[in-house]
Write a protein that holds these residues in place. Structure first.
Motif, PDB file in Angstrom:
ATOM      1  N   MET A   1      13.852  -7.401 -20.720  1.00 16.96           N
ATOM      2  CA  MET A   1      13.009  -6.566 -19.891  1.00 16.96           C
ATOM      3  C   MET A   1      12.876  -5.208 -20.571  1.00 16.96           C
ATOM      4  SD  MET A   1      13.470  -5.488 -15.875  1.00 16.96           S
ATOM      5  CE  MET A   1      14.919  -4.511 -16.051  1.00 16.96           C
ATOM      6  N   ASN A   2      11.658  -4.762 -20.779  1.00 18.29           N
ATOM      7  CA  ASN A   2      11.393  -3.466 -21.393  1.00 18.29           C
ATOM      8  C   ASN A   2      10.571  -2.615 -20.437  1.00 18.29           C
ATOM      9  OD1 ASN A   2      12.653  -4.157 -23.871  1.00 18.29           O
ATOM     10  ND2 ASN A   2      10.825  -5.263 -24.478  1.00 18.29           N
ATOM     11  N   LEU A   3      11.042  -1.412 -20.173  1.00 16.78           N
ATOM     12  CA  LEU A   3      10.348  -0.478 -19.299  1.00 16.78           C
ATOM     13  C   LEU A   3      10.224   0.857 -20.024  1.00 16.78           C
ATOM     14  CD1 LEU A   3      12.431  -1.193 -16.069  1.00 16.78           C
ATOM     15  CD2 LEU A   3      10.161  -2.070 -16.578  1.00 16.78           C
ATOM     16  N   GLU A   4       9.140   1.592 -19.732  1.00 17.30           N
ATOM     17  CA  GLU A   4       8.935   2.893 -20.364  1.00 17.30           C
ATOM     18  C   GLU A   4       8.640   3.937 -19.306  1.00 17.30           C
ATOM     19  OE1 GLU A   4       5.808   2.639 -23.248  1.00 17.30           O
ATOM     20  OE2 GLU A   4       7.002   1.449 -24.623  1.00 17.30           O
ATOM     21  N   SER A   5       9.151   5.142 -19.555  1.00 18.34           N
ATOM     22  CA  SER A   5       8.822   6.266 -18.686  1.00 18.34           C
ATOM     23  C   SER A   5       7.479   6.828 -19.139  1.00 18.34           C
ATOM     24  CB  SER A   5       9.883   7.366 -18.821  1.00 18.34           C
ATOM     25  OG  SER A   5       9.729   8.064 -20.061  1.00 18.34           O
ATOM     26  N   PRO A   6       6.847   7.636 -18.301  1.00 19.21           N
ATOM     27  CA  PRO A   6       5.669   8.351 -18.793  1.00 19.21           C
ATOM     28  C   PRO A   6       6.119   9.356 -19.856  1.00 19.21           C
ATOM     29  CG  PRO A   6       6.214   8.993 -16.526  1.00 19.21           C
ATOM     30  CD  PRO A   6       7.173   7.920 -16.922  1.00 19.21           C
ATOM     31  N   LYS A   7       5.225   9.687 -20.788  1.00 17.31           N
ATOM     32  CA  LYS A   7       5.519  10.729 -21.769  1.00 17.31           C
ATOM     33  C   LYS A   7       5.491  12.068 -21.058  1.00 17.31           C
ATOM     34  CE  LYS A   7       3.946   9.204 -26.238  1.00 17.31           C
ATOM     35  NZ  LYS A   7       2.871   9.207 -27.213  1.00 17.31           N
ATOM     36  N   VAL A   8       6.474  12.909 -21.338  1.00 16.66           N
ATOM     37  CA  VAL A   8       6.478  14.253 -20.762  1.00 16.66           C
ATOM     38  C   VAL A   8       6.473  15.278 -21.882  1.00 16.66           C
ATOM     39  CG1 VAL A   8       7.608  13.632 -18.584  1.00 16.66           C
ATOM     40  CG2 VAL A   8       9.013  14.275 -20.540  1.00 16.66           C
ATOM     41  N   THR A   9       5.826  16.403 -21.630  1.00 19.00           N
ATOM     42  CA  THR A   9       5.785  17.490 -22.597  1.00 19.00           C
ATOM     43  C   THR A   9       6.819  18.531 -22.204  1.00 19.00           C
ATOM     44  OG1 THR A   9       3.449  17.092 -23.005  1.00 19.00           O
ATOM     45  CG2 THR A   9       4.310  19.239 -23.654  1.00 19.00           C
ATOM     46  N   VAL A  10       7.606  18.939 -23.184  1.00 20.81           N
ATOM     47  CA  VAL A  10       8.655  19.926 -22.972  1.00 20.81           C
ATOM     48  C   VAL A  10       8.361  21.120 -23.871  1.00 20.81           C
ATOM     49  CG1 VAL A  10      11.147  20.346 -23.083  1.00 20.81           C
ATOM     50  CG2 VAL A  10      10.306  18.069 -22.507  1.00 20.81           C
ATOM     51  N   ASP A  11       8.453  22.314 -23.322  1.00 19.26           N
ATOM     52  CA  ASP A  11       8.185  23.532 -24.099  1.00 19.26           C
ATOM     53  C   ASP A  11       9.400  23.943 -24.925  1.00 19.26           C
ATOM     54  OD1 ASP A  11       5.546  23.757 -23.225  1.00 19.26           O
ATOM     55  OD2 ASP A  11       6.129  24.888 -21.446  1.00 19.26           O
ATOM     56  N   LYS A  12       9.882  23.010 -25.722  1.00 14.40           N
ATOM     57  CA  LYS A  12      11.019  23.228 -26.617  1.00 14.40           C
ATOM     58  C   LYS A  12      10.770  22.424 -27.886  1.00 14.40           C
ATOM     59  CE  LYS A  12      13.709  25.350 -23.540  1.00 14.40           C
ATOM     60  NZ  LYS A  12      14.081  26.733 -23.633  1.00 14.40           N
ATOM     61  N   SER A  13      11.407  22.832 -28.990  1.00 16.95           N
ATOM     62  CA  SER A  13      11.283  22.068 -30.232  1.00 16.95           C
ATOM     63  C   SER A  13      12.002  20.735 -30.084  1.00 16.95           C
ATOM     64  CB  SER A  13      11.900  22.855 -31.392  1.00 16.95           C
ATOM     65  OG  SER A  13      13.319  22.885 -31.254  1.00 16.95           O
ATOM     66  N   SER A  14      11.695  19.800 -30.965  1.00  9.84           N
ATOM     67  CA  SER A  14      12.358  18.495 -30.902  1.00  9.84           C
ATOM     68  C   SER A  14      13.866  18.661 -31.107  1.00  9.84           C
ATOM     69  CB  SER A  14      11.760  17.521 -31.910  1.00  9.84           C
ATOM     70  OG  SER A  14      11.851  18.038 -33.216  1.00  9.84           O
ATOM     71  N   GLN A  15      14.272  19.617 -31.942  1.00  5.17           N
ATOM     72  CA  GLN A  15      15.711  19.843 -32.159  1.00  5.17           C
ATOM     73  C   GLN A  15      16.383  20.340 -30.883  1.00  5.17           C
ATOM     74  OE1 GLN A  15      17.507  19.129 -35.161  1.00  5.17           O
ATOM     75  NE2 GLN A  15      19.130  19.266 -33.635  1.00  5.17           N
ATOM     76  N   GLU A  16      15.732  21.232 -30.140  1.00  7.59           N
ATOM     77  CA  GLU A  16      16.306  21.737 -28.889  1.00  7.59           C
ATOM     78  C   GLU A  16      16.430  20.609 -27.847  1.00  7.59           C
ATOM     79  OE1 GLU A  16      15.010  26.207 -28.023  1.00  7.59           O
ATOM     80  OE2 GLU A  16      13.339  25.008 -28.798  1.00  7.59           O
ATOM     81  N   VAL A  17      15.409  19.754 -27.765  1.00  8.10           N
ATOM     82  CA  VAL A  17      15.452  18.623 -26.832  1.00  8.10           C
ATOM     83  C   VAL A  17      16.561  17.656 -27.258  1.00  8.10           C
ATOM     84  CG1 VAL A  17      14.186  16.649 -25.880  1.00  8.10           C
ATOM     85  CG2 VAL A  17      13.011  18.832 -26.234  1.00  8.10           C
ATOM     86  N   PHE A  18      16.623  17.381 -28.556  1.00 10.23           N
ATOM     87  CA  PHE A  18      17.656  16.487 -29.088  1.00 10.23           C
ATOM     88  C   PHE A  18      19.053  17.024 -28.774  1.00 10.23           C
ATOM     89  CE2 PHE A  18      20.643  15.227 -32.366  1.00 10.23           C
ATOM     90  CZ  PHE A  18      20.517  13.848 -32.360  1.00 10.23           C
ATOM     91  N   ASP A  19      19.254  18.334 -28.997  1.00  5.77           N
ATOM     92  CA  ASP A  19      20.563  18.942 -28.737  1.00  5.77           C
ATOM     93  C   ASP A  19      20.929  18.828 -27.253  1.00  5.77           C
ATOM     94  OD1 ASP A  19      20.729  19.572 -31.418  1.00  5.77           O
ATOM     95  OD2 ASP A  19      20.210  21.687 -31.141  1.00  5.77           O
ATOM     96  N   PHE A  20      19.939  19.033 -26.370  1.00  2.86           N
ATOM     97  CA  PHE A  20      20.175  18.923 -24.931  1.00  2.86           C
ATOM     98  C   PHE A  20      20.608  17.504 -24.565  1.00  2.86           C
ATOM     99  CE2 PHE A  20      18.746  17.916 -20.633  1.00  2.86           C
ATOM    100  CZ  PHE A  20      19.263  18.969 -19.891  1.00  2.86           C
ATOM    101  N   LEU A  21      19.875  16.506 -25.055  1.00  2.00           N
ATOM    102  CA  LEU A  21      20.182  15.109 -24.727  1.00  2.00           C
ATOM    103  C   LEU A  21      21.451  14.616 -25.424  1.00  2.00           C
ATOM    104  CD1 LEU A  21      16.611  13.528 -24.727  1.00  2.00           C
ATOM    105  CD2 LEU A  21      18.001  14.203 -22.757  1.00  2.00           C
ATOM    106  N   SER A  22      21.826  15.250 -26.536  1.00  3.57           N
ATOM    107  CA  SER A  22      23.047  14.857 -27.246  1.00  3.57           C
ATOM    108  C   SER A  22      24.302  15.228 -26.474  1.00  3.57           C
ATOM    109  CB  SER A  22      23.104  15.520 -28.621  1.00  3.57           C
ATOM    110  OG  SER A  22      22.105  14.995 -29.451  1.00  3.57           O
ATOM    111  N   ASP A  23      24.199  16.259 -25.648  1.00  2.27           N
ATOM    112  CA  ASP A  23      25.334  16.671 -24.825  1.00  2.27           C
ATOM    113  C   ASP A  23      25.256  15.896 -23.511  1.00  2.27           C
ATOM    114  OD1 ASP A  23      27.284  17.867 -23.320  1.00  2.27           O
ATOM    115  OD2 ASP A  23      26.628  19.926 -23.733  1.00  2.27           O
ATOM    116  N   ILE A  24      26.071  14.875 -23.382  1.00  2.00           N
ATOM    117  CA  ILE A  24      25.937  13.977 -22.227  1.00  2.00           C
ATOM    118  C   ILE A  24      26.160  14.667 -20.889  1.00  2.00           C
ATOM    119  CG2 ILE A  24      26.391  11.866 -23.530  1.00  2.00           C
ATOM    120  CD1 ILE A  24      29.231  11.992 -22.156  1.00  2.00           C
ATOM    121  N   LYS A  25      26.841  15.812 -20.891  1.00  2.00           N
ATOM    122  CA  LYS A  25      27.026  16.553 -19.633  1.00  2.00           C
ATOM    123  C   LYS A  25      25.668  16.936 -19.033  1.00  2.00           C
ATOM    124  CE  LYS A  25      29.825  19.757 -21.363  1.00  2.00           C
ATOM    125  NZ  LYS A  25      30.291  19.415 -22.677  1.00  2.00           N
TER     126      LYS A  25
END
Length: 131
Positions: free
Chosen positions: A1-25
């Motif tokens: 089963m494969n499901l996808e969320s809608p694409k969302v735009t974030v006003d941050k660089s990909s590195q900032e988003v990556f860093d946020f998601l890398s911290d599981i807290k």
């Protein structure tokens, strides 16, 4: 089963988003309002439960800075992964899409499709205001 969320735009660089998601807290900030439990188990693993659903343990399985993070089931009877794909669209702007991939029997897939679709949609839609 494969499901996808809608694409969302974030006003941050990909590195900032990556860093946020890398911290599981930080996943606690993205959880739906009907969360009944959230617990950090170690640096790359957390447990959460939504009302009426069993507890789920997610573990960071793969990281490809700054474009991809893969969380997978850590134990339990179900095998699945949650993939965060991050694309920088302009300086200081990124798009994020979550993909859920799970190997379920048809009966289980029918039962979990709705709640999981809503769950990943909530995670994605909370990102622009949480990061």
């Amino acid at each position: 089963m494969n499901l996808e969320s809608p694409k969302v735009t974030v006003d941050k660089s990909s590195q900032e988003v990556f860093d946020f998601l890398s911290d599981i807290k930080n996943f606690e900030k993205l959880m739906p309002d009907n969360i009944s439990k959230f617990e950090i188990l170690d640096d790359d693993k957390f447990l959460f439960a939504l009302k009426g659903m069993p507890e789920i343990i997610l573990k960071k399985k793969e990281v490809v800075p700054p474009n991809k993070i893969v969380l997978g089931a850590a134990g339990g009877k179900l095998d699945f992964s949650l993939v965060g794909n991050i694309t920088e669209t302009a300086e200081g702007k990124s798009e994020v899409k979550l993909q859920f991939e799970g190997d379920f029997n048809p009966m289980m897939a029918m039962m979990v499709k709705g709640p999981i679709s809503k769950f990943i949609e909530t995670l994605a839609t909370k990102m622009p205001t949480s990061i």
